[in-house]
Motif scaffolding. Structure first.
Motif, PDB file in Angstrom:
ATOM      1  N   GLY A  74       0.821  -1.199   0.000  1.00 45.91           N
ATOM      2  CA  GLY A  74       0.000   0.000   0.000  1.00 45.91           C
ATOM      3  C   GLY A  74       0.856   1.250   0.000  1.00 45.91           C
ATOM      4  O   GLY A  74       1.773   1.398   0.814  1.00 45.91           O
ATOM      5  N   ILE A  75       0.564   2.163  -0.926  1.00 47.37           N
ATOM      6  CA  ILE A  75       1.355   3.395  -1.005  1.00 47.37           C
ATOM      7  C   ILE A  75       0.972   4.338   0.127  1.00 47.37           C
ATOM      8  O   ILE A  75       1.836   4.990   0.729  1.00 47.37           O
ATOM      9  N   GLU A  76      -0.333   4.437   0.454  1.00 50.97           N
ATOM     10  CA  GLU A  76      -0.731   5.250   1.608  1.00 50.97           C
ATOM     11  C   GLU A  76      -0.073   4.744   2.885  1.00 50.97           C
ATOM     12  O   GLU A  76       0.402   5.531   3.709  1.00 50.97           O
ATOM     13  N   ARG A  77      -0.069   3.414   3.040  1.00 52.57           N
ATOM     14  CA  ARG A  77       0.534   2.824   4.238  1.00 52.57           C
ATOM     15  C   ARG A  77       2.022   3.141   4.311  1.00 52.57           C
ATOM     16  O   ARG A  77       2.550   3.475   5.378  1.00 52.57           O
ATOM     17  N   SER A  78       2.707   3.067   3.187  1.00 55.88           N
ATOM     18  CA  SER A  78       4.135   3.392   3.164  1.00 55.88           C
ATOM     19  C   SER A  78       4.361   4.855   3.498  1.00 55.88           C
ATOM     20  O   SER A  78       5.287   5.200   4.243  1.00 55.88           O
ATOM     21  N   LEU A  79       3.494   5.738   2.958  1.00 56.43           N
ATOM     22  CA  LEU A  79       3.615   7.168   3.248  1.00 56.43           C
ATOM     23  C   LEU A  79       3.383   7.445   4.727  1.00 56.43           C
ATOM     24  O   LEU A  79       4.110   8.230   5.353  1.00 56.43           O
ATOM     25  N   MET A  80       2.367   6.801   5.311  1.00 55.22           N
ATOM     26  CA  MET A  80       2.059   7.036   6.716  1.00 55.22           C
ATOM     27  C   MET A  80       3.195   6.599   7.619  1.00 55.22           C
ATOM     28  O   MET A  80       3.564   7.316   8.563  1.00 55.22           O
ATOM     29  N   PHE A  81       3.778   5.439   7.348  1.00 54.83           N
ATOM     30  CA  PHE A  81       4.894   4.972   8.175  1.00 54.83           C
ATOM     31  C   PHE A  81       6.138   5.825   7.960  1.00 54.83           C
ATOM     32  O   PHE A  81       6.845   6.162   8.907  1.00 54.83           O
ATOM     33  N   ARG A  82       6.400   6.177   6.717  1.00 59.60           N
ATOM     34  CA  ARG A  82       7.620   6.928   6.408  1.00 59.60           C
ATOM     35  C   ARG A  82       7.605   8.313   7.034  1.00 59.60           C
ATOM     36  O   ARG A  82       8.642   8.823   7.462  1.00 59.60           O
ATOM     37  N   ASN A  83       6.411   8.931   7.110  1.00 65.22           N
ATOM     38  CA  ASN A  83       6.316  10.311   7.584  1.00 65.22           C
ATOM     39  C   ASN A  83       5.512  10.449   8.875  1.00 65.22           C
ATOM     40  O   ASN A  83       5.093  11.547   9.222  1.00 65.22           O
ATOM     41  N   HIS A  84       5.264   9.332   9.563  1.00 70.24           N
ATOM     42  CA  HIS A  84       4.630   9.348  10.882  1.00 70.24           C
ATOM     43  C   HIS A  84       3.254  10.028  10.854  1.00 70.24           C
ATOM     44  O   HIS A  84       2.948  10.879  11.690  1.00 70.24           O
ATOM     45  N   LEU A  85       2.436   9.660   9.884  1.00 66.25           N
ATOM     46  CA  LEU A  85       1.077  10.200   9.795  1.00 66.25           C
ATOM     47  C   LEU A  85       0.131   9.275  10.552  1.00 66.25           C
ATOM     48  O   LEU A  85       0.197   8.060  10.416  1.00 66.25           O
ATOM     49  N   ALA A  86      -0.773   9.872  11.335  1.00 62.61           N
ATOM     50  CA  ALA A  86      -1.668   9.072  12.164  1.00 62.61           C
ATOM     51  C   ALA A  86      -3.040   8.860  11.538  1.00 62.61           C
ATOM     52  O   ALA A  86      -3.743   7.938  11.903  1.00 62.61           O
ATOM     53  N   ASP A  87      -3.438   9.727  10.598  1.00 64.72           N
ATOM     54  CA  ASP A  87      -4.802   9.689  10.075  1.00 64.72           C
ATOM     55  C   ASP A  87      -4.765   9.727   8.552  1.00 64.72           C
ATOM     56  O   ASP A  87      -4.282  10.691   7.960  1.00 64.72           O
ATOM     57  N   MET A  88      -5.279   8.682   7.918  1.00 64.11           N
ATOM     58  CA  MET A  88      -5.256   8.607   6.462  1.00 64.11           C
ATOM     59  C   MET A  88      -6.106   9.689   5.817  1.00 64.11           C
ATOM     60  O   MET A  88      -5.875  10.091   4.677  1.00 64.11           O
ATOM     61  N   ARG A  89      -7.088  10.215   6.552  1.00 61.41           N
ATOM     62  CA  ARG A  89      -7.946  11.250   5.982  1.00 61.41           C
ATOM     63  C   ARG A  89      -7.186  12.522   5.649  1.00 61.41           C
ATOM     64  O   ARG A  89      -7.587  13.282   4.766  1.00 61.41           O
ATOM     65  N   GLU A  90      -6.085  12.769   6.364  1.00 63.15           N
ATOM     66  CA  GLU A  90      -5.274  13.944   6.065  1.00 63.15           C
ATOM     67  C   GLU A  90      -4.715  13.887   4.647  1.00 63.15           C
ATOM     68  O   GLU A  90      -4.510  14.923   4.010  1.00 63.15           O
ATOM     69  N   ILE A  91      -4.483  12.680   4.151  1.00 59.96           N
ATOM     70  CA  ILE A  91      -3.860  12.520   2.841  1.00 59.96           C
ATOM     71  C   ILE A  91      -4.800  12.939   1.718  1.00 59.96           C
ATOM     72  O   ILE A  91      -4.356  13.430   0.678  1.00 59.96           O
ATOM     73  N   ILE A  92      -6.111  12.776   1.921  1.00 58.36           N
ATOM     74  CA  ILE A  92      -7.061  12.950   0.817  1.00 58.36           C
ATOM     75  C   ILE A  92      -7.944  14.183   0.965  1.00 58.36           C
ATOM     76  O   ILE A  92      -8.784  14.442   0.110  1.00 58.36           O
ATOM     77  N   GLU A  93      -7.792  14.964   2.033  1.00 56.40           N
ATOM     78  CA  GLU A  93      -8.681  16.102   2.250  1.00 56.40           C
ATOM     79  C   GLU A  93      -8.384  17.279   1.342  1.00 56.40           C
ATOM     80  O   GLU A  93      -9.192  18.188   1.222  1.00 56.40           O
ATOM     81  N   GLY A  94      -7.220  17.318   0.720  1.00 54.38           N
ATOM     82  CA  GLY A  94      -6.907  18.381  -0.227  1.00 54.38           C
ATOM     83  C   GLY A  94      -6.437  19.676   0.401  1.00 54.38           C
ATOM     84  O   GLY A  94      -6.459  20.726  -0.251  1.00 54.38           O
TER      85      GLY A  94
END
Length: 364
Positions: free
Chosen positions: A332-352
């Motif tokens: 998963g690319i979102e999963r890789s991004l979240m782990f790589r950059n310590h993101l806690a909420d996937m919604r932040e990625i898609i809110e624009g």
């Protein structure tokens, strides 16, 4: 809590003693007045009006009193708690008003001022992560392939050894394009790229297929109905699980840092046999912090599924499984991004929100 006391003496129930209650009220009012912000007021509320506060504990003692004493004690404690709650509400209103005034000043904007220059644009971090992963694969000699988001059910399921009654084929997991019996779906994974690439290019084959996928998941902190994966497929003579692990080790090191340990856990996927889940050592604590928030104290982070390509998939795509073997993986690319950059909420990625993109900088 005290037991029934028929010979009630207020002095014996220390929590209900008038002086003790008055002292509790005095302490509470002092803490409320001293609160300089909403966080400090919240702490004061918990300490002096919460379930474990002295006044709350005193209120519980009332139930153990004889009927003749309950009214007096209840009135005394009720008035004390009411006084504290009134002070809390008043201080809450004051602090909220101060906060609102401060925000109006600190975040004030003069919309008539001409900006000095145009702000720099920022590419979406999902795009950057997908390109970084693709670059690693190209560096190992792989090719990049693409596939359609609207996919034939045969490519999405049948060619990948999914039985007709497999749960993933049902409406609750898959978006079917009307009419539902047309055999057209929004692809649930990038794995159809395996079948398409084998049919188009034949073997031997080394391709990575990044792309968008769709599933009927509810949007929350860790799930979204539209997400991205990168499928990897290698078909050649003599390939083994060792080649698979070495490939994923290189990809993990490029994304999360050198020296990470990885492991394969047994799993099941219709299109691979044997199948495994790939974990890598927590890149934050390296498995040494039992309280690590990134890995939950386990020392390992689950990354994605992988395995040796099932012979049925090779046969469906016209490849001789007696001559060629292969492995596949999906990360998963979102999963890789979240782990790589310590993101806690996937919604932040898609809110624009452009402020979210801006923190990742600009890469060409």
């Amino acid at each position: 809590m005290s037991g029934p006391n028929t010979n009630y003496d207020p002095v014996e129930v220390s929590a209900l003693d008038p002086e003790a209650i008055e002292s509790n009220v005095t302490d509470a009012l002092a803490a409320i007045t001293a609160a300089k912000g909403l966080d400090e007021l919240k702490a004061a509320r918990i300490a002096h009006a919460g379930e474990k506060s002295p006044l709350a504990l005193a209120n519980r003692e009332i139930g153990a009193l004889p009927p003749s004493a309950k009214a007096e004690a209840g009135k005394r404690v009720g008035q004390a708690r009411g006084q504290v709650n009134k002070a809390l509400a008043s201080r809450q209103a004051e602090l909220e008003a101060e906060r609102d005034e401060r925000i109006l000043v600190e975040e004030a904007m003069d919309l008539t001022v001409r900006p000095d220059r145009r702000p720099f644009g920022h590419r979406h971090p999902l795009t950057l992560t997908a390109e970084r992963m693709a670059d690693v694969m190209v560096g190992m000699g792989w090719e990049i392939a693409e596939g359609p988001g609207v996919e034939a059910e045969w490519f999405n399921f049948d060619a990948l050894n999914f039985d007709k009654d497999h749960p993933a084929r049902q409406m609750q997991d898959t978006f079917f394009v009307d009419p539902a019996d047309a055999g057209i779906v929004l692809r649930t994974h990038t794995s159809p790229g395996q079948a398409r690439s084998l049919l188009e290019r034949g073997a031997p084959l080394y391709v990575a297929v990044p792309g968008k996928t769709f599933r009927t998941d509810e949007l929350d902190a860790t799930h979204t109905p539209v997400f991205h994966q990168m499928e990897g497929l290698a078909i050649d003579e003599g390939l083994t699980m060792a080649h698979l692990k070495g490939t994923l080790d290189r990809l993990a090191s490029a994304l999360f840092g050198d020296g990470l340990k990885t492991r394969l856990r047994p799993a099941y996927f219709p299109f691979t046999e044997p199948s495994a889940e790939m974990d890598f050592q927590c890149f934050v604590c390296r498995g040494e912090d039992p309280d690590c928030r990134t890995c939950g104290g386990t020392g390992w982070i689950e990354w994605g599924g992988c395995g040796m390509v099932n012979h049925n998939v090779l046969r469906a795509c016209g490849v001789d499984p007696e001559r060629y073997q292969g492995f596949a993986f999906g990360m998963g690319i979102e999963r890789s991004l979240m782990f790589r950059n310590h993101l806690a909420d996937m919604r932040e990625i898609i809110e624009g929100d452009v402020r979210f993109n801006a923190q990742f900088g600009m890469e060409i």
